[in-house]
Design an enzyme around this catalytic site. Structure first.
Site, PDB file in Angstrom:
ATOM      1  N   ASP A  93       0.839  -1.079  -0.004  1.00 46.39           N
ATOM      2  CA  ASP A  93      -0.028  -0.040  -0.003  1.00 46.39           C
ATOM      3  C   ASP A  93       1.114   1.257  -0.106  1.00 46.39           C
ATOM      4  O   ASP A  93       1.973   1.040   0.200  1.00 46.39           O
ATOM      5  CB  ASP A  93      -0.887   0.104   1.284  1.00 46.39           C
ATOM      6  CG  ASP A  93      -2.326   0.960   0.828  1.00 46.39           C
ATOM      7  OD1 ASP A  93      -1.963   1.795   0.050  1.00 46.39           O
ATOM      8  OD2 ASP A  93      -3.148   1.058   1.973  1.00 46.39           O
TER       9      ASP A  93
HETATM   10  C1  BGC Z   1      -4.809   3.583   0.043  1.00 45.34           C
HETATM   11  C2  BGC Z   1      -4.909   2.737  -1.114  1.00 45.34           C
HETATM   12  C3  BGC Z   1      -4.804   3.200  -2.299  1.00 45.34           C
HETATM   13  C4  BGC Z   1      -3.536   3.975  -2.405  1.00 45.34           C
HETATM   14  C5  BGC Z   1      -3.102   4.856  -3.630  1.00 45.34           C
HETATM   15  C6  BGC Z   1      -3.588   4.193   0.014  1.00 45.34           C
HETATM   16  O1  BGC Z   1      -3.602   5.375   0.811  1.00 45.34           O
HETATM   17  O2  BGC Z   1      -4.927   2.783   1.075  1.00 45.34           O
HETATM   18  O3  BGC Z   1      -6.236   1.894  -1.000  1.00 45.34           O
HETATM   19  O4  BGC Z   1      -4.951   2.454  -3.551  1.00 45.34           O
HETATM   20  O5  BGC Z   1      -3.233   4.944  -1.273  1.00 45.34           O
HETATM   21  O6  BGC Z   1      -3.841   5.916  -3.632  1.00 45.34           O
END
Ligand code: BGC
Length: 819
Positions: free
Chosen positions: A222
């Site tokens: 993530d």
């Molecule tokens: C989120 C993800 C997301 C990623 C990219 C993170 O903060 O938890 O779900 O895909 O950011 O934006």
């Protein structure tokens, strides 16, 4: 070209560059080898492609919670296929979703992005979406793996989950989706799971995901979830996102020199990235398809029509033709149709309910009734205006919602209420007109102390940009509502099984004390009445169930069991019904829920028609995970097969004998864990939890004798320090000015900034802020001395320079050698 072959020719540093993103959304392109970069983008309730600081315009589909309430794999597949086309038209190779974390509590601020409290529903719907996106030649990223169920300090929280709950509840949905759909990528969550960051957890990644489930794709962090890049590489994290520049490349090279990593660690990860680039050919093609936003909007409308859940109806819906209609509530004009954060789409064409009636040429009277910007202010003037309109109308359609900040990434809700100003409006309007239908838009369940007042209540969830038209069609009877709740609605927040142990506490240990008792599994077993049960939803017509037959009366765990039953539509309107198949084992040796969802089928049946439904169950419908035997086992016994219109409305039952001796050696939980046996969760003590978890949560706290700040702390943990409090107050002030008019975005940004561990600033700054510089900042929080901080930081300057300069020099040399 096969890029995997090329990886074998790359130098160590080149491979290390390949396993960290080039920037926020792209992989690195080793130009020398002719390997292109690919782009990944958020969604997945639409395409959230960033171009610089701007998000492109895209169609906003219903949010995950709404799609899940359709209980319709076909709807998910239709949306998925549409998304794949839009991704290809935008040269996006991987759509970052779906998210299938279990709704452990309705307080989770990200529940709107997730499907259900039940892993079978979540896993099956995810598989449908993933299969259709990927059939279109675009990848998905199943997220957030795993046990990421609270937003509060999500980057430092440590989920402590016992083996049964982990396997049966929190991993099961992922397991189903992986086995049925093989997502191209899986996103490793921010949090720790039982003491290890998910990005550094080889048990989770290598043993379970790859070993047991046979996952073949790439693991991606993530965004900013990679804590120690060297360790994570060794433990199974392939791609770090976003890019950390050269900082981690140098660390990886150093780890090789020290013998901490071997060629396989890096080679396999780099090959996974190359394989992803191979698969991305459809999105990389020069002759990309054209976008069809109008067509996509229609798909969003059709999907939205399948989602709303009719909770109560005394016949006021559908409204009669020619009725005098009052549309009330500011949300009828400014719908809350999506949540805040990374799933937020820059929508193409938002249609409100007011717009939809107007487009259809149906006259209505509108009054806002409340001010969404002042949720706690009961505005008598606005209420009186609305009441006046309701009084002279035949029917009042009243639209309410939770606040924007209640459905925002990075933050959790504090209550399950809809704002005071809106409740006051419901009370006043219902008094003035008994024919009032209330439409609630929230990202998860809400409490409804006012439920007896309206004639009808519908939960719309977040319906996406075409929600207004979909609701118009449902309200006027053109479409028969068919949504069912993918989550239970408790009577009050106090009734939820994990209340005091839900949000990340000061020591960051989130104790999953309730074990397997999540949602309906808890409410049913503990006899806690709910407002609306899991799987519940009404229709404008009536469905009668009959004739359940099983093809066998006795099976072994390896047999398949086929169930057949009939549903007839005995009402006057065609409609769709979702039949739910639950299984229970009343005489189990282990503590269990009364029943568990194992299958479901949604069918459309014309008025007066009927349909035979056939469902097949395999061993997964009967097994539980035994921590004693460290395996999935099927217990011997007589199982109840229950066909329900909801979890609480079982229409047909039958029994099957399962002959098995797999559970030999199981312990007697009646004695070993009596509170779990009785689902007496509110009285579970730490000792009771230790009995099923096997360790004291305090064992995960590390050395508590040293209370100095370290680089794995985030700002939110530093309020008690003099400097921390000042820094935090300053951030609060600045953000509150910037996001004065956008409480949802304020919640997202504020919580993101406050919960990033300090050590991640090395990656965020691409190494410009080196490790020693972070140490300097840590020093400041500990000592309060700026001079000391600067002294420590100075040591990190050469490192910072190398992080920035070395890749540039290497790029120049490489370019020259190519010329
Ligand atoms: C989120 C993800 C997301 C990623 C990219 C993170 O903060 O938890 O779900 O895909 O950011 O934006």
């Amino acid at each position: 070209m096969d890029y995997i072959e090329l990886v074998k020719h790359m130098s160590l540093r080149e491979q290390a560059r390949l396993v960290t993103g080039a920037d926020f959304w792209h992989t690195w392109a080793p130009v020398k080898y002719g390997m292109p970069s690919i782009m990944v983008s958020d969604g997945p309730n639409g395409l959230r492609k960033m171009e610089g600081s701007k998000t492109i315009t895209s169609v906003c589909f219903p949010s995950a919670v709404a799609l899940a309430s359709s209980w319709d794999r076909g709807v998910l597949a239709h949306v998925g296929a549409t998304l794949a086309e839009d991704c290809k038209a935008n040269r996006v190779s991987v759509l970052l979703g779906p998210g299938i974390n279990i709704k452990r509590s309705p307080l989770c601020g990200r529940n709107f992005e997730y499907y259900s409290e039940d892993p079978v529903l979540a896993g099956e719907l995810a598989a449908a979406l993933i299969n259709s996106v990927q059939a279109g030649g675009v990848g998905t990223s199943l997220k957030h793996f795993a046990a990421n169920n609270t937003e509060t300090r999500r980057m430092v929280s440590n989920s402590l989950v016992d083996d049964r709950a982990l396997r049966e509840i929190y991993l099961r949905g992922f397991e189903i989706a992986v086995k049925k759909a093989q997502p191209w990528t899986i996103m490793l969550a921010y949090n720790k799971l039982n003491g290890s960051y998910c990005t550094e957890n080889s048990w989770l990644i290598e043993e379970v995901l790859r070993g047991e489930w046979g996952f073949k794709g790439l693991t991606v962090s993530d965004w900013m979830a990679a804590n120690d890049r060297v360790k994570s590489l060794h433990e199974g994290l392939d791609l770090e996102m976003p890019g950390s520049g050269y900082a981690n490349v140098r660390k990886i090279a150093k780890a090789f020199r020290k013998g901490e990593l071997d060629e396989n660690d890096l080679g396999i990860a780099a090959s996974k990235v190359a394989e992803l680039v191979n698969k991305s050919e459809p999105a990389l093609k020069a002759n990309a398809p054209q976008r069809n936003l109008k067509g996509d909007h229609e798909v969003a409308r059709m999907a939205a029509e399948q989602c709303p859940v009719l909770l109560k109806n005394n016949g006021v819906l559908p409204i009669k033709q020619g009725a005098k209609i009052a549309i009330l509530g500011e949300r009828a004009r400014k719908p809350l149709y999506q949540g805040c954060g990374s799933a937020q789409i820059n929508s193409y064409e938002v249609v409100s309910v007011v717009d939809a009636f107007c487009d259809a040429g149906v006259a209505t009277e509108y009054a806002p009734g409340y001010d969404i910007k002042k949720p706690d202010e009961v505005n008598t003037k606005l209420i009186n205006e609305a009441v006046a309109k309701a009084t002279v109308a035949d029917v009042a359609l009243l639209f309410v919602s939770t606040s924007e900040a209640d459905s925002a990434e990075g933050a959790d809700r504090t209550n399950l209420d809809i704002p005071k100003s809106q409740v006051a409006l419901i009370e006043a309007v219902c008094r003035a007109n008994p024919n009032t239908a209330v439409f609630v838009a929230s990202g998860s369940s809400v409490v409804m102390p006012w439920i007896d007042l309206p004639a009808a209540v519908m939960q719309t969830y977040f319906l996406g940009e075409a929600g207004g038209t979909a609701l118009y069609n449902i309200i006027t009877g053109r479409v028969n509502p068919s949504g069912k709740l993918p989550e239970s609605y408790p009577m009050s927040l106090d009734d939820t099984p994990c209340l005091e142990n839900y949000k990340t506490p000061a020591d960051n240990n989130v104790i999953y004390k309730e074990s397997i008792y999540v949602g309906y599994r808890y409410y049913e077993k503990a006899n806690v009445p709910v407002l609306f049960p899991f799987g519940y939803g009404l229709s404008y017509t009536k469905f009668d169930y009959s004739g359940l037959t099983l093809d066998k009366s006795s099976i072994t765990p390896n047999d398949k069991l086929t169930l057949t039953f009939n549903i007839a539509n005995s009402g006057a309107m065609g409609g769709a019904e979702t039949a739910q198949v639950y299984v229970g084992l009343p005489d189990s040796l282990v503590y269990r829920a009364n029943k568990e969802l194992k299958e479901f089928a949604k069918v459309y049946i014309p008025a007066g028609g009927s349909q035979t439904i056939t469902v097949e169950l395999d061993r997964s419908a009967f097994e539980y995970y035994s921590p004693t035997l460290r395996a999935w086992v099927v217990e011997d016994g007589t199982y109840d097969i229950m066909i329900g219109a909801s979890s609480a409305d079982i229409r047909l039952t039958a029994q099957v004998d399962v002959k098995s001796n797999e559970a030999n050696g199981e312990i007697d939980y009646k004695d070993a864990a009596p509170k779990y046996w009785n689902a007496d969760i509110k009285n579970v003590t730490e000792e009771d939890f230790v009995d099923i978890f096997g360790a004291y949560p305090s064992e995960y706290l590390g050395d508590t004798s040293d209370d100095r700040i370290t680089s794995v702390k985030c700002l939110d943990e530093l309020w008690d320090t003099k400097v921390g409090a000042k820094v935090n107050e300053f951030i609060e002030l600045v953000l509150s000015v910037i996001f004065e008019d956008d409480p949802g975005m304020y919640a997202v940004i504020y919580n993101s900034v406050m919960t990033i561990p300090l050590n991640r600033f090395v990656a965020i700054s691409k190494g410009l802020c080196s490790d020693a510089m972070v140490d300097g900042i840590v020093h400041l929080f500990n000592s309060g001395s700026v001079i000391e901080m600067l002294k420590v930081m100075a040591v990190g300057i050469p490192d910072a320079l190398l992080n920035i300069v070395e890749p540039k020099v290497r790029d120049i040399i490489e370019k020259k050698s190519r010329c």
